[in-house]
Design a protein around this motif. Structure first.
Motif, PDB file in Angstrom:
ATOM      1  N   CYS A 175      -5.497  -7.347  -1.917  1.00 43.89           N
ATOM      2  CA  CYS A 175      -4.669  -7.245  -0.709  1.00 43.89           C
ATOM      3  C   CYS A 175      -5.202  -8.052   0.465  1.00 43.89           C
ATOM      4  O   CYS A 175      -4.438  -8.438   1.348  1.00 43.89           O
ATOM      5  CB  CYS A 175      -4.552  -5.771  -0.283  1.00 43.89           C
ATOM      6  N   THR A 204       0.992 -12.577  -5.598  1.00 40.21           N
ATOM      7  CA  THR A 204       1.730 -11.919  -4.506  1.00 40.21           C
ATOM      8  C   THR A 204       3.235 -12.012  -4.738  1.00 40.21           C
ATOM      9  O   THR A 204       3.982 -11.041  -4.536  1.00 40.21           O
ATOM     10  CB  THR A 204       1.369 -12.564  -3.163  1.00 40.21           C
ATOM     11  N   ASN A 210       5.324  -2.980  -3.009  1.00 40.78           N
ATOM     12  CA  ASN A 210       5.205  -3.448  -1.633  1.00 40.78           C
ATOM     13  C   ASN A 210       3.836  -3.032  -1.103  1.00 40.78           C
ATOM     14  O   ASN A 210       3.602  -1.866  -0.807  1.00 40.78           O
ATOM     15  CB  ASN A 210       6.321  -2.849  -0.784  1.00 40.78           C
ATOM     16  N   SER A 211       2.957  -3.983  -1.001  1.00 45.15           N
ATOM     17  CA  SER A 211       1.595  -3.699  -0.536  1.00 45.15           C
ATOM     18  C   SER A 211       1.150  -4.774   0.453  1.00 45.15           C
ATOM     19  O   SER A 211       1.737  -5.859   0.495  1.00 45.15           O
ATOM     20  CB  SER A 211       0.626  -3.658  -1.727  1.00 45.15           C
TER      21      SER A 211
END
Length: 878
Positions: A175, A204, A210-211
C-alpha cells in the motif's frame, strides 16, 4: 505556491506544488500518539522545517516528493507512515487486514539504519513487525523468506526483484512504496527502480479491493528521472522542495554558460543586456565586490542602459532601491540592478526574470541568487510540449579562466539541470579536481581503490588516489618474506572486511618472527627485565606484555597534554597490524636485539571479487563469516602485486597440514567461497587497475617482478630474479622559510643542467651517475641510473642533496646544489634494482624553472614524465 518562514534571522525557503499548512510543533503534528511518545523519549528536537511540510500530506495518504538538504533522513517519512499503519479501517479489505509499506533503500547500510529506526519508533505502535531483507544471488535464499506476518519491508531494489521472483503476492498487500534517497536510487539502480514501479502500477490496476496506494520519494537532489516518476506513477503528488537550486531545476530555470576572457566580461555583459532590453525583462547582475558594482554601473551608464546599483557602501537603502526597481518595470523601462551578494536578503527580490552571474559563484551563493527568480519558476512538469511556454526565468553564468574554484560543484549542478555545457567548463573542472587530488597527497591511499580497483566518488572521497612514494614505500616487504611469490604462506590476524586483512607472511622451515617471539617471551618472564617507559616517542619500538605473550608496538598517538603520569596512548602492533589503546605505564623498554627484525605485519588484499548490486562495502554477513573462519589460520596464496607493505593475492586458499601423511590439503578458496555465498561478484579489472595506478608514479611495481620474470635486452643489465629489497634513507635538516617564485612563461620548460666538474676532482669523488628529473606541484623526483646499488647514502639539506653508492665495485657520487629549498626531513631515497629514486619535497608549492643552480652535463629533464603547469595551459574560448 511558495512560502517563506523566518527562523531566527534566517529565512527558510520552501517551494510547494500545492498549499500545505505546516506542522511545526510535535504536540499538534498529525501523528499517532504512540509515535509522538517514542519521538519525545528519544529526545527528538523537531519537527524540522522540511518535516513540518512533509508530515501532513504523508500522514493523510497522499503521494509526496520531498527534496531537502535532509533528504537522507528517514524521519521525513517514518513517523507519518507508522501513523498510517495504525488506521486499521483503511486496510480492512486486504488479506490479514493490514497494508504493507515497502521502503526501498540505496544499499544494505542505509536499509539497516532504517530498520533500526523502525524498531525504535515503532515501539509505541500496535502489531508492528518490520523485516529487513538482504538476499544474495543464491536463489534458494529468496525462496525461504517468510514475510506473511510482516507490516514493513525494508530492502534494496536488487533484493526486491530477487524476492518478487518467489513472492509475487507481496504486491497485493503493498500500500505504501517509499523511495529513500531517490537521487542515489535513480543513479545506481535506475532499471531496477522502474521495474519495481511498473510492477506496483500493474498490481494496483488489477487490485480487486479498494485499499490505499501511496508513493513517497525523498532525496537531497532533483534527478531527471524524478519527472518520469511523477508523470507516470504518482497521483497528483505534493511536491516539497526546500533547496533553492533544486527548486530551480524543477522550476525549469534556463541555465546558460557563456565562456569569455576575464578582461572581456563587461563587453559580454553588454551583449546579454542588449538582448534582454528588447524583451523588457527584470535583470539582476551579481558580483562579489563593491569595485565591480561601481565599474559595471558606470559601463552601463556610458552605454545608455538605465540601471540601479546596491552594495554595502551605497547611500540608497534597500527600501529606496526596491521602490525604484518596481517603478522602472511598471513604467515600461527595462529594470537592471547591479548588486553584491550581501545585499540580496534585505532587498527580498523574487520577481526577477534574468540573473547574470558576473562573478562565478559557489553552489550555495548560486542558489541564493536563483531565489530572486522564484516567482517565475515553472510549476508544471517540464516536457517537450510545454517547455518553451513554461520557461520564464533565465540564469547566465560568465565563465572565465579565473572561475576555477567552484567549477566542479557548478558543473555537477548544470548536468542535473540538463543545461548545455561548454568544453571550457569541463576543462576547468578537470584542472580543479586534479589540484584537489594533489592537496590530498599526505592522506592515506584510498581503501576502496586498493580493495576493488576503483573509487566511485573521488571528488567526495577524503583520501588519496595517486601513489606517494614517501608514504606508500616508507616500508617494504623484504626478499626473505617472499622467496617464492607463486606460493607464500599467510596468517591473517586482523580482519578489516571480507577481502582485506592484516597478518604475517611466514616461512615453513625457520620463521624469523617465531624465533624472535619466543626470545622476547623468555626475556620478559624475568621480572627485572620489565622496565616501564618514562618518556614516550612516536614510531619508537616498545614492548607490551599481554598475559604470557609479549608484542612489539609503536606509539602512534599520544594525549595533547602530559598532565597525568599515566595516560591512554594509541599503539600499533607492528607484527600484527592492529591498533589499540593502552595505559602508558604498560609500555616496556625493548632491547635493541629485539628491534633489528623489520615489522612483520603486511596488508593482504584478495583480488578479483567485489560486493554485488553496486554496493561499496561488504555486507557484514560476509565479513563476519570470514572473521571466524580465517583469523589466525594458515593460508597459501599467490602474490600478484605488491606496493610497500601491501600484497595483492589471487588465489588465497585455507590449508590444513596432515603430519601423518606429510601433506597439506586445500580446505577452501576465499574468493570462490564469497562467490558461492551469493554476496560477491567477479571483479576482473581489479589487478589491472592496481598496476595502472602504480605506473602513474615512479614506484616499485612488484607484480611483474613477482609473477612474470621475463628476459629482456636491458643494455647490459642483469636479469632480475626476485623483487629487489628497497630501503628508505631519511636525514633531517634545518628547515628554511625562504622561497623563490619561478618566472612565468614558456621558459619554464628549458633543460636544467650544471657545469661539468673538473676531471681531477671528478676522479677523487667517483663517477657521476646519469640523472633524469621531473616534478609536480609539491615534489621533485630524481631518477639516478645505477645498477644494483650497494652501500648507498643520500644526505639531504635544505638546498643540497649528496648521493653516493657502489655498483659493481665502482663508486658513484652526485653532489647536487639545488636551485630552490626543500624539506629535508620529508625527502627520501628509494633504492631499486636498476636505479635510485630520490623524492624531494618542496618547501614551497609551485613549479621550479630549473633543478640546479649551475649546469651539470649528467643531469637532464625527463620530458616523458614532465607535467605541464596549469598556468601554462591556454584557456580556449569558443
Amino acid at each position: 505556491f511558495q512560502s517563506f518562514r523566518n527562523v531566527g534571522e534566517e529565512k527558510n525557503f520552501v517551494f510547494l506544488s500545492k498549499k500545505i499548512e505546516p506542522s511545526s510543533v510535535l504536540e499538534t503534528a498529525p501523528l499517532f500518539h504512540g509515535v509522538k511518545k517514542e519521538l519525545d523519549q528519544n529526545e527528538f528536537s523537531g519537527p524540522t522545517f522540511t518535516e513540518s511540510y512533509c508530515w501532513p500530506p504523508v500522514a493523510r495518504g497522499y503521494d509526496v516528493v520531498a527534496i531537502s538538504h535532509q533528504g537522507n533522513d528517514p524521519l521525513l517519512y517514518i513517523p507519518p507512515v507508522l501513523t498510517l499503519l495504525q488506521l486499521g479501517s483503511a486496510y480492512q479489505a486486504l488479506p490479514n487486514t493490514s497494508g504493507v509499506p515497502l521502503i526501498l533503500c540505496p544499499g544494505w547500510k542505509k536499509a539497516q539504519l532504517i530498520f533500526d529506526q523502525l524498531k525504535t519508533y515503532g515501539r509505541g505502535c500496535r502489531h508492528l513487525h518490520p523485516k529487513l531483507i538482504i538476499l544474495g544471488q543464491n536463489k534458494k535464499a529468496a525462496g525461504q523468506v517468510e514475510i506473511r506476518g510482516c507490516e514493513v519491508v525494508v530492502t534494496t531494489p536488487y533484493n526486491l526483484l530477487r524476492l518478487l521472483e518467489h513472492n509475487t503476492w507481496l504486491l497485493c498487500r503493498l500500500c505504501h512504496l517509499v523511495l529513500d534517497e531517490i537521487e542515489v536510487l535513480f543513479s545506481d539502480a535506475t532499471e531496477q527502480v522502474f521495474t519495481t514501479l511498473d510492477c506496483y502500477k500493474k498490481a494496483t490496476a488489477q487490485a480487486q479491493v479498494n485499499s490505499p496506494h501511496q508513493i513517497i520519494a525523498v532525496g537531497s537532489q532533483w534527478n531527471k528521472h524524478t519527472t518520469r516518476l511523477i508523470k507516470e506513477f504518482m497521483n497528483d503528488p505534493y511536491i516539497v522542495i526546500t533547496v533553492i537550486e533544486e527548486a530551480a531545476i524543477f522550476g525549469n530555470v534556463q541555465q546558460v554558460v557563456q565562456p569569455c576572457m576575464n578582461s572581456n566580461r563587461t563587453a559580454e555583459l553588454l551583449k546579454i543586456l542588449h538582448f534582454t532590453q528588447r524583451n523588457l525583462q527584470k535583470v539582476l547582475v551579481f558580483t562579489d565586490s563593491v569595485t565591480e558594482v561601481e565599474m559595471i554601473h558606470k559601463a552601463l551608464k556610458s552605454n545608455s542602459i538605465v540601471s540601479l546599483k546596491k552594495h554595502k557602501e551605497s547611500k540608497c537603502n534597500a527600501k529606496c532601491v526596491m521602490e525604484r526597481w518596481r517603478k522602472m518595470h511598471s513604467s515600461g523601462t527595462p529594470a537592471v540592478l547591479v548588486l553584491t551578494d550581501d545585499c540580496l536578503q534585505p532587498l527580498g527580490i523574487t520577481d526577477a526574470t534574468c540573473v547574470i552571474h558576473f562573478s562565478f559563484p559557489s553552489l550555495g551563493v548560486f542558489g541564493q541568487r536563483l531565489q530572486c527568480t522564484s516567482d517565475n519558476f515553472c510549476t508544471g512538469i517540464k516536457d517537450s510540449v510545454v517547455n518553451q511556454e513554461c520557461t520564464k526565468a533565465k540564469s547566465v553564468i560568465l565563465l572565465t579562466q579565473n572561475s576555477s574554484c567552484h567549477a566542479p560543484g557548478i558543473l555537477h549542478y548544470l548536468k542535473r539541470a540538463e543545461a548545455e555545457i561548454p568544453e571550457e567548463l569541463h576543462d576547468l573542472t578537470a584542472r580543479v579536481l586534479e589540484s584537489e587530488q594533489d592537496d590530498k597527497f599526505s592522506r592515506p591511499l584510498c581503501a576502496s581503490l586498493k580493495t576493488f580497483g576503483i573509487c566511485r566518488n573521488r571528488t567526495a572521497c577524503p583520501d588519496r588516489h595517486k601513489i606517494n612514494l614517501s608514504i606508500d614505500m616508507a616500508q617494504n616487504i623484504t626478499d626473505e618474506m617472499i622467496e617464492t611469490p607463486e606460493r607464500v604462506t599467510i596468517v591473517p590476524l586482523v580482519i578489516v572486511h571480507a577481502t582485506n586483512y592484516f597478518g604475517r607472511i611466514v616461512k615453513k622451515l625457520k620463521d624469523q618472527y617465531t624465533v624472535l617471539a619466543k626470545e622476547m617471551n623468555d626475556y620478559f618472564k624475568v621480572p627485572g627485565h620489565r622496565i616501564s617507559v618514562n618518556t614516550m616517542e612516536k614510531s619508537v619500538f616498545y614492548g607490551l606484555s599481554e598475559g604470557a605473550i609479549c608484542h612489539r608496538v609503536q606509539v602512534v598517538e599520544t594525549p595533547a597534554t602530559d598532565e597525568e603520569n599515566v595516560c591512554k596512548v594509541t599503539i600499533k602492533y607492528v607484527d600484527e597490524g592492529r591498533t589499540s589503546q593502552v595505559n602508558s605505564d604498560q609500555l616496556l623498554h625493548l632491547p635493541a636485539k629485539f628491534q633489528s627484525l623489520p615489522p612483520q605485519a603486511v596488508e593482504i588484499i584478495v583480488c578479483r571479487v567485489k560486493p554485488i548490486d553496486n554496493e561499496v562495502e561488504w555486507n557484514p554477513k560476509v565479513t563476519d563469516h570470514f572473521r571466524h573462519k580465517i583469523k589466525g589460520k594458515l593460508h597459501q596464496a599467490k602474490v600478484v602485486h605488491t606496493l610497500g607493505k601491501t600484497v595483492w593475492v589471487d588465489p588465497m586458499v585455507g590449508v590444513t597440514h596432515l603430519p601423518t601423511v606429510k601433506m597439506w590439503i586445500n580446505e577452501y578458496n576465499i574468493r570462490s567461497e564469497i562467490l558461492s555465498m551469493g554476496l560477491g561478484t567477479d571483479n576482473p579489472e581489479h589487478v589491472a587497475e592496481i598496476q595502472k595506478l602504480c605506473r602513474q608514479k615512479p614506484v616499485l611495481d612488484c607484480a611483474e617482478n613477482l609473477e612474470h620474470f621475463t628476459k629482456e635486452d636491458t643494455a647490459g643489465l642483469e636479469e632480475a630474479s626476485s623483487p629487489q629489497d628497497t630501503s628508505i634513507q631519511e636525514n633531517s635538516a634545518e628547515s628554511c622559510n625562504t622561497s623563490v617564485s619561478p618566472p612565468r612563461g614558456k621558459s619554464f620548460y628549458g633543460v636544467a643542467q650544471t657545469k661539468a666538474e673538473d676531471s681531477t676532482l671528478h676522479q677523487q669523488k667517483g663517477s657521476h651517475p646519469q640523472i633524469k628529473w621531473f616534478q609536480d606541484n609539491m615534489t621533485v623526483t630524481l631518477k639516478v641510473q645505477i645498477l644494483r646499488a650497494a652501500d648507498s647514502k643520500c644526505e639531504f639539506s635544505k638546498e643540497k642533496v649528496v648521493f653516493s653508492a657502489y655498483s659493481k665495485g665502482k663508486l658513484y657520487v652526485a653532489d647536487l646544489e639545488l636551485y630552490q629549498s626543500i624539506i629535508a626531513e620529508k625527502s627520501t631515497c628509494v633504492i631499486k634494482d636498476t636505479e635510485a629514486v630520490i623524492l624531494l619535497v618542496k618547501e614551497k608549492k609551485g613549479a621550479w624553472c630549473k633543478l640546479l643552480k649551475d649546469k651539470n652535463v649528467h643531469v637532464s629533464l625527463d620530458f616523458e614524465r614532465w607535467e605541464e603547469s596549469e598556468d601554462e595551459r591556454p584557456f580556449t574560448v569558443g
